[in-house]
Design a protein around this motif. Sequence first.
Motif, mmCIF file in Angstrom:
data_model
loop_
_atom_site.group_PDB
_atom_site.id
_atom_site.type_symbol
_atom_site.label_atom_id
_atom_site.label_comp_id
_atom_site.label_asym_id
_atom_site.label_seq_id
_atom_site.Cartn_x
_atom_site.Cartn_y
_atom_site.Cartn_z
ATOM 1 N N LEU A 192 0.834 -1.194 0.000
ATOM 2 C CA LEU A 192 0.000 0.000 0.000
ATOM 3 C C LEU A 192 0.872 1.249 0.000
ATOM 4 O O LEU A 192 1.833 1.356 0.767
ATOM 5 N N GLY A 193 0.513 2.200 -0.852
ATOM 6 C CA GLY A 193 1.348 3.370 -1.063
ATOM 7 C C GLY A 193 1.375 4.352 0.081
ATOM 8 O O GLY A 193 2.208 5.262 0.103
ATOM 9 N N ASP A 194 0.472 4.193 1.061
ATOM 10 C CA ASP A 194 0.450 5.104 2.208
ATOM 11 C C ASP A 194 0.777 4.380 3.505
ATOM 12 O O ASP A 194 0.425 4.835 4.590
ATOM 13 N N SER A 195 1.453 3.241 3.394
ATOM 14 C CA SER A 195 1.817 2.452 4.569
ATOM 15 C C SER A 195 3.319 2.173 4.525
ATOM 16 O O SER A 195 3.814 1.562 3.577
ATOM 17 N N ILE A 196 4.034 2.614 5.545
ATOM 18 C CA ILE A 196 5.484 2.429 5.617
ATOM 19 C C ILE A 196 5.801 1.464 6.749
ATOM 20 O O ILE A 196 5.275 1.591 7.856
ATOM 21 N N THR A 197 6.655 0.494 6.466
ATOM 22 C CA THR A 197 7.090 -0.439 7.509
ATOM 23 C C THR A 197 8.566 -0.212 7.796
ATOM 24 O O THR A 197 9.328 0.226 6.935
ATOM 25 N N LYS A 198 8.949 -0.517 9.024
ATOM 26 C CA LYS A 198 10.334 -0.292 9.441
ATOM 27 C C LYS A 198 10.759 -1.429 10.353
ATOM 28 O O LYS A 198 10.184 -1.623 11.427
ATOM 29 N N SER A 199 11.748 -2.190 9.920
ATOM 30 C CA SER A 199 12.196 -3.348 10.682
ATOM 31 C C SER A 199 13.505 -3.866 10.076
ATOM 32 O O SER A 199 13.710 -3.729 8.868
ATOM 33 N N PRO A 200 14.391 -4.461 10.895
ATOM 34 C CA PRO A 200 15.596 -5.084 10.329
ATOM 35 C C PRO A 200 15.265 -6.168 9.311
ATOM 36 O O PRO A 200 15.990 -6.354 8.334
ATOM 37 N N GLN A 201 14.155 -6.884 9.543
ATOM 38 C CA GLN A 201 13.690 -7.898 8.594
ATOM 39 C C GLN A 201 12.562 -7.294 7.765
ATOM 40 O O GLN A 201 11.486 -7.012 8.285
ATOM 41 N N LEU A 202 12.811 -7.117 6.485
ATOM 42 C CA LEU A 202 11.842 -6.448 5.621
ATOM 43 C C LEU A 202 10.505 -7.186 5.607
ATOM 44 O O LEU A 202 10.453 -8.405 5.454
ATOM 45 N N CYS A 203 9.443 -6.421 5.757
ATOM 46 C CA CYS A 203 8.104 -7.004 5.803
ATOM 47 C C CYS A 203 7.795 -7.790 4.528
ATOM 48 O O CYS A 203 7.346 -8.936 4.586
ATOM 49 N N THR A 204 8.031 -7.177 3.382
ATOM 50 C CA THR A 204 7.716 -7.846 2.110
ATOM 51 C C THR A 204 8.585 -9.073 1.888
ATOM 52 O O THR A 204 8.110 -10.106 1.397
ATOM 53 N N LYS A 205 9.862 -8.999 2.258
ATOM 54 C CA LYS A 205 10.757 -10.153 2.089
ATOM 55 C C LYS A 205 10.288 -11.325 2.935
ATOM 56 O O LYS A 205 10.347 -12.496 2.494
ATOM 57 N N GLN A 206 9.789 -11.063 4.143
ATOM 58 C CA GLN A 206 9.271 -12.140 4.980
ATOM 59 C C GLN A 206 8.109 -12.849 4.286
ATOM 60 O O GLN A 206 7.993 -14.079 4.323
ATOM 61 N N LEU A 207 7.241 -12.063 3.639
ATOM 62 C CA LEU A 207 6.093 -12.641 2.937
ATOM 63 C C LEU A 207 6.543 -13.490 1.755
ATOM 64 O O LEU A 207 5.979 -14.557 1.481
ATOM 65 N N ILE A 208 7.544 -13.006 1.030
ATOM 66 C CA ILE A 208 8.063 -13.767 -0.109
ATOM 67 C C ILE A 208 8.593 -15.120 0.362
ATOM 68 O O ILE A 208 8.345 -16.157 -0.268
ATOM 69 N N ASP A 209 9.314 -15.126 1.464
ATOM 70 C CA ASP A 209 9.866 -16.378 1.991
ATOM 71 C C ASP A 209 8.750 -17.357 2.362
ATOM 72 O O ASP A 209 8.857 -18.569 2.099
ATOM 73 N N VAL A 210 7.687 -16.855 2.982
ATOM 74 C CA VAL A 210 6.569 -17.727 3.363
ATOM 75 C C VAL A 210 5.842 -18.228 2.123
ATOM 76 O O VAL A 210 5.459 -19.409 2.044
ATOM 77 N N PHE A 211 5.658 -17.362 1.140
ATOM 78 C CA PHE A 211 5.027 -17.801 -0.109
ATOM 79 C C PHE A 211 5.860 -18.903 -0.765
ATOM 80 O O PHE A 211 5.315 -19.914 -1.245
ATOM 81 N N ASN A 212 7.164 -18.722 -0.821
ATOM 82 C CA ASN A 212 8.025 -19.725 -1.448
ATOM 83 C C ASN A 212 7.960 -21.061 -0.714
ATOM 84 O O ASN A 212 8.096 -22.128 -1.321
ATOM 85 N N LYS A 213 7.732 -21.033 0.592
ATOM 86 C CA LYS A 213 7.682 -22.273 1.376
ATOM 87 C C LYS A 213 6.348 -22.984 1.245
ATOM 88 O O LYS A 213 6.297 -24.211 1.093
ATOM 89 N N TYR A 214 5.236 -22.210 1.290
ATOM 90 C CA TYR A 214 3.912 -22.829 1.339
ATOM 91 C C TYR A 214 3.168 -22.775 0.006
ATOM 92 O O TYR A 214 2.165 -23.477 -0.170
ATOM 93 N N GLY A 215 3.600 -21.937 -0.925
ATOM 94 C CA GLY A 215 2.960 -21.864 -2.234
ATOM 95 C C GLY A 215 1.575 -21.259 -2.223
ATOM 96 O O GLY A 215 0.790 -21.467 -3.153
ATOM 97 N N LYS A 216 1.254 -20.504 -1.180
ATOM 98 C CA LYS A 216 -0.055 -19.870 -1.052
ATOM 99 C C LYS A 216 0.123 -18.367 -0.827
ATOM 100 O O LYS A 216 1.196 -17.890 -0.460
ATOM 101 N N SER A 217 -0.948 -17.619 -1.051
ATOM 102 C CA SER A 217 -0.905 -16.187 -0.779
ATOM 103 C C SER A 217 -0.537 -15.948 0.682
ATOM 104 O O SER A 217 -0.901 -16.723 1.577
ATOM 105 N N ALA A 218 0.205 -14.875 0.916
ATOM 106 C CA ALA A 218 0.654 -14.547 2.260
ATOM 107 C C ALA A 218 0.424 -13.057 2.514
ATOM 108 O O ALA A 218 0.664 -12.232 1.633
ATOM 109 N N ILE A 219 -0.052 -12.735 3.711
ATOM 110 C CA ILE A 219 -0.308 -11.334 4.050
ATOM 111 C C ILE A 219 0.325 -11.026 5.396
ATOM 112 O O ILE A 219 0.469 -11.903 6.249
ATOM 113 N N SER A 220 0.729 -9.784 5.576
ATOM 114 C CA SER A 220 1.346 -9.381 6.828
ATOM 115 C C SER A 220 0.261 -8.980 7.831
ATOM 116 O O SER A 220 -0.699 -8.289 7.478
#
Length: 280
Positions: free
Chosen positions: A126-154
């Motif tokens: 979302l263009g009006d939502s900023i996340t801040k963390s050592p572990q990138l929010c989107t990267k975490q979702l990509i990793d879960v998607f790659n493991k389970y093969g299903k849509s993933a949401i934060s």
Amino acid sequence: MKAVIPAAGLGTRFLPATKSQPKEMLPVYDKPAIQYVIEEALASGIDDILIVTGRNKRSIEDHFDKSYELEYTLQKAGKDRVLKQVRNVTNLADICYVRQKDLKGLGDAILCAERHIGDEPFAVLLGDSITKSPQLCTKQLIDVFNKYGKSAISIREVPCDKICSYGIVEADKVEGNVYKINSLIEKPKINQISSNLAIVGRYILTPDIFDKINQTEPGFNGEIQLTDALSKLDGVYGVKFDGKVFNIENRLEWIKSSIDFAMSDEEFCDDLIDYMKRFL
């Protein structure tokens, strides 16, 4: 993987500031809000980005485009550091744009991206939502998607008296910070759901979401809600995010986000602290 960034809303809570300037272009400390979002996508390994815009959003395109006159002026003045920053913005990523002609909700905005995405999984930030963390929010979702093969949401926990402001999920823990989502509801009343797990504004979606959106009737506020379409998918995982989330949805949250990022700047943080002490 491609990314879709919805940025077509009117930003009415920020009027009159957003009368001619998109909410996504409001500065958060020293950068427009949407630039932080794009930088998160890039840092997560995504460099093909589609921004869904609307009328009066041309400044978003201009910001990420080349500015010959500005670059020439900076170069002539010997302002090499600023010139480098300006050029870095231009070269961030391959960015395409499509307009959401009618503001019919987030689900409809995602549908505008179907031709660009094709038959591939994709990220939504979302263009009006900023996340801040050592572990990138989107990267975490990509990793879960790659493991389970299903849509993933934060997702994250929110105070119970705030659940009516978010899309809320009910879910069972699978492992670590990963949950299997059982149900989703957009901005429920307190007695409609027993969970306080809210959707953050980051998604990895399988392309069948487009069919589900087409099957979704207008819901909350008469809009086509992405949350309602997600509930039709065959399996969705939630990833509990423990970093900071700044929703640029009102003046207070916007000010908080600028202060937080300013406090991370060693050049100015001490002066900012001294300034704020005068009000405490």
